[in-house]
Scaffold this motif. Structure first.
Motif, PDB file in Angstrom:
ATOM      1  N   PRO A  36     -13.087  46.731  28.412  1.00 54.10           N
ATOM      2  CA  PRO A  36     -14.182  47.832  28.539  1.00 54.10           C
ATOM      3  C   PRO A  36     -14.317  48.705  27.354  1.00 54.10           C
ATOM      4  O   PRO A  36     -13.510  48.889  26.744  1.00 54.10           O
ATOM      5  N   ALA A  37     -15.719  49.044  27.262  1.00 54.83           N
ATOM      6  CA  ALA A  37     -16.200  49.959  26.295  1.00 54.83           C
ATOM      7  C   ALA A  37     -17.210  50.933  26.492  1.00 54.83           C
ATOM      8  O   ALA A  37     -17.784  50.726  27.483  1.00 54.83           O
ATOM      9  N   ILE A  38     -17.457  51.774  25.597  1.00 53.06           N
ATOM     10  CA  ILE A  38     -18.608  52.670  25.808  1.00 53.06           C
ATOM     11  C   ILE A  38     -19.309  52.676  24.597  1.00 53.06           C
ATOM     12  O   ILE A  38     -18.941  52.962  23.294  1.00 53.06           O
ATOM     13  N   TRP A  39     -20.788  52.518  24.710  1.00 50.17           N
ATOM     14  CA  TRP A  39     -21.526  52.840  23.576  1.00 50.17           C
ATOM     15  C   TRP A  39     -21.694  54.267  23.409  1.00 50.17           C
ATOM     16  O   TRP A  39     -22.031  55.002  24.632  1.00 50.17           O
ATOM     17  N   THR A  40     -21.523  55.075  22.403  1.00 53.35           N
ATOM     18  CA  THR A  40     -21.807  56.516  22.430  1.00 53.35           C
ATOM     19  C   THR A  40     -22.813  56.858  20.999  1.00 53.35           C
ATOM     20  O   THR A  40     -22.840  56.325  20.111  1.00 53.35           O
ATOM     21  N   GLN A  66     -21.706  54.692  17.864  1.00 50.10           N
ATOM     22  CA  GLN A  66     -20.452  54.040  17.686  1.00 50.10           C
ATOM     23  C   GLN A  66     -20.146  53.135  19.039  1.00 50.10           C
ATOM     24  O   GLN A  66     -20.479  53.654  20.040  1.00 50.10           O
ATOM     25  N   LEU A  67     -19.323  52.181  18.801  1.00 47.08           N
ATOM     26  CA  LEU A  67     -18.934  51.645  20.249  1.00 47.08           C
ATOM     27  C   LEU A  67     -17.490  51.882  20.238  1.00 47.08           C
ATOM     28  O   LEU A  67     -16.443  51.526  19.298  1.00 47.08           O
ATOM     29  N   VAL A  68     -16.864  52.312  21.448  1.00 46.96           N
ATOM     30  CA  VAL A  68     -15.305  52.557  21.588  1.00 46.96           C
ATOM     31  C   VAL A  68     -15.049  51.629  22.549  1.00 46.96           C
ATOM     32  O   VAL A  68     -15.735  51.493  23.663  1.00 46.96           O
ATOM     33  N   ILE A  69     -13.956  50.817  22.067  1.00 51.04           N
ATOM     34  CA  ILE A  69     -13.379  49.798  22.964  1.00 51.04           C
ATOM     35  C   ILE A  69     -12.015  50.043  23.258  1.00 51.04           C
ATOM     36  O   ILE A  69     -11.163  50.586  22.682  1.00 51.04           O
ATOM     37  N   PHE A  70     -11.674  49.830  24.654  1.00 54.38           N
ATOM     38  CA  PHE A  70     -10.361  50.390  25.171  1.00 54.38           C
ATOM     39  C   PHE A  70      -9.658  48.948  25.462  1.00 54.38           C
ATOM     40  O   PHE A  70     -10.228  48.222  26.253  1.00 54.38           O
ATOM     41  N   GLY A  71      -8.355  48.884  24.816  1.00 53.36           N
ATOM     42  CA  GLY A  71      -7.650  47.778  25.165  1.00 53.36           C
ATOM     43  C   GLY A  71      -6.635  48.340  26.314  1.00 53.36           C
ATOM     44  O   GLY A  71      -5.922  49.166  26.190  1.00 53.36           O
ATOM     45  N   GLY A  80     -12.266  52.666  17.821  1.00 48.59           N
ATOM     46  CA  GLY A  80     -13.956  53.104  17.421  1.00 48.59           C
ATOM     47  C   GLY A  80     -14.390  52.357  16.417  1.00 48.59           C
ATOM     48  O   GLY A  80     -13.902  52.443  15.006  1.00 48.59           O
ATOM     49  N   ILE A  81     -15.447  51.796  16.506  1.00 50.53           N
ATOM     50  CA  ILE A  81     -16.486  50.983  15.506  1.00 50.53           C
ATOM     51  C   ILE A  81     -17.640  51.820  15.165  1.00 50.53           C
ATOM     52  O   ILE A  81     -18.525  52.012  15.908  1.00 50.53           O
ATOM     53  N   LEU A  82     -17.651  52.309  13.887  1.00 45.22           N
ATOM     54  CA  LEU A  82     -18.271  53.400  13.488  1.00 45.22           C
ATOM     55  C   LEU A  82     -19.335  52.873  12.127  1.00 45.22           C
ATOM     56  O   LEU A  82     -20.493  53.086  11.974  1.00 45.22           O
ATOM     57  N   ASN A  83     -18.992  51.839  11.566  1.00 41.23           N
ATOM     58  CA  ASN A  83     -19.663  51.267  10.471  1.00 41.23           C
ATOM     59  C   ASN A  83     -20.975  50.339  10.994  1.00 41.23           C
ATOM     60  O   ASN A  83     -20.859  49.713  11.577  1.00 41.23           O
ATOM     61  N   PRO A  84     -22.065  50.926  10.418  1.00 40.99           N
ATOM     62  CA  PRO A  84     -23.284  50.638  10.611  1.00 40.99           C
ATOM     63  C   PRO A  84     -23.471  48.930  10.606  1.00 40.99           C
ATOM     64  O   PRO A  84     -24.129  48.419  11.378  1.00 40.99           O
ATOM     65  N   ASP A  85     -22.894  48.538   9.351  1.00 39.74           N
ATOM     66  CA  ASP A  85     -22.863  47.201   9.125  1.00 39.74           C
ATOM     67  C   ASP A  85     -22.345  46.345  10.198  1.00 39.74           C
ATOM     68  O   ASP A  85     -22.897  45.181  10.532  1.00 39.74           O
ATOM     69  N   MET A 133     -19.940  61.839  10.489  1.00 40.08           N
ATOM     70  CA  MET A 133     -18.515  61.840  11.056  1.00 40.08           C
ATOM     71  C   MET A 133     -17.615  60.790  10.645  1.00 40.08           C
ATOM     72  O   MET A 133     -18.374  59.651  10.149  1.00 40.08           O
ATOM     73  N   ARG A 134     -16.364  60.945  10.728  1.00 39.35           N
ATOM     74  CA  ARG A 134     -15.413  60.146   9.882  1.00 39.35           C
ATOM     75  C   ARG A 134     -14.362  59.581  10.946  1.00 39.35           C
ATOM     76  O   ARG A 134     -14.230  60.286  12.012  1.00 39.35           O
ATOM     77  N   ALA A 135     -13.940  58.295  10.604  1.00 40.74           N
ATOM     78  CA  ALA A 135     -12.780  57.891  11.479  1.00 40.74           C
ATOM     79  C   ALA A 135     -11.306  58.183  11.159  1.00 40.74           C
ATOM     80  O   ALA A 135     -11.330  58.898   9.906  1.00 40.74           O
ATOM     81  N   ALA A 136     -10.698  58.093  12.234  1.00 38.81           N
ATOM     82  CA  ALA A 136      -8.962  58.608  11.713  1.00 38.81           C
ATOM     83  C   ALA A 136      -8.685  57.606  10.658  1.00 38.81           C
ATOM     84  O   ALA A 136      -9.003  56.592  10.832  1.00 38.81           O
TER      85      ALA A 136
END
Length: 82
Positions: A39-43, A50-55, A66-71, A1-4
């Motif tokens: 607030p955030a969601i681990w998915t 990935q970790l999705v954080i809501f501002g 959305g933070i997808l980078n495994p590093d 999967m890719r990020a925007a």
């Protein structure tokens, strides 16, 4: 999967983007948490964690990160993100 590649802005565009992702990649897991005081969601989507954080601003979602980078995720514990 890719990020925007560019920020997705506006209610209609964000909804279309998320709907497109959900139609292509199965949501395998979602867990509410908190990250950086927001607030955030681990998915797990399409086998990718990935970790999705809501501002939040004025009680409304203003930004979604959305933070997808495994590093970047390797040092975070999904059970205790805060």
């Amino acid at each position: 999967m890719r990020a925007a590649l560019r920020p997705v802005t506006g209610r209609t565009n964000v909804l279309a983007f998320v709907a497109g992702l959900m139609s292509r990649y199965p949501l395998e897991e979602a867990r509410l948490t908190e990250a950086n005081g927001e607030p955030a969601i681990w998915t797990v989507i399409g086998e990718q964690r990935q970790l999705v954080i809501f501002g939040i601003r004025d009680g409304r979602i203003h930004e979604i990160f959305g933070i997808l980078n495994p590093d970047k995720l390797s040092g975070l514990d999904p059970a205790s993100t805060a």
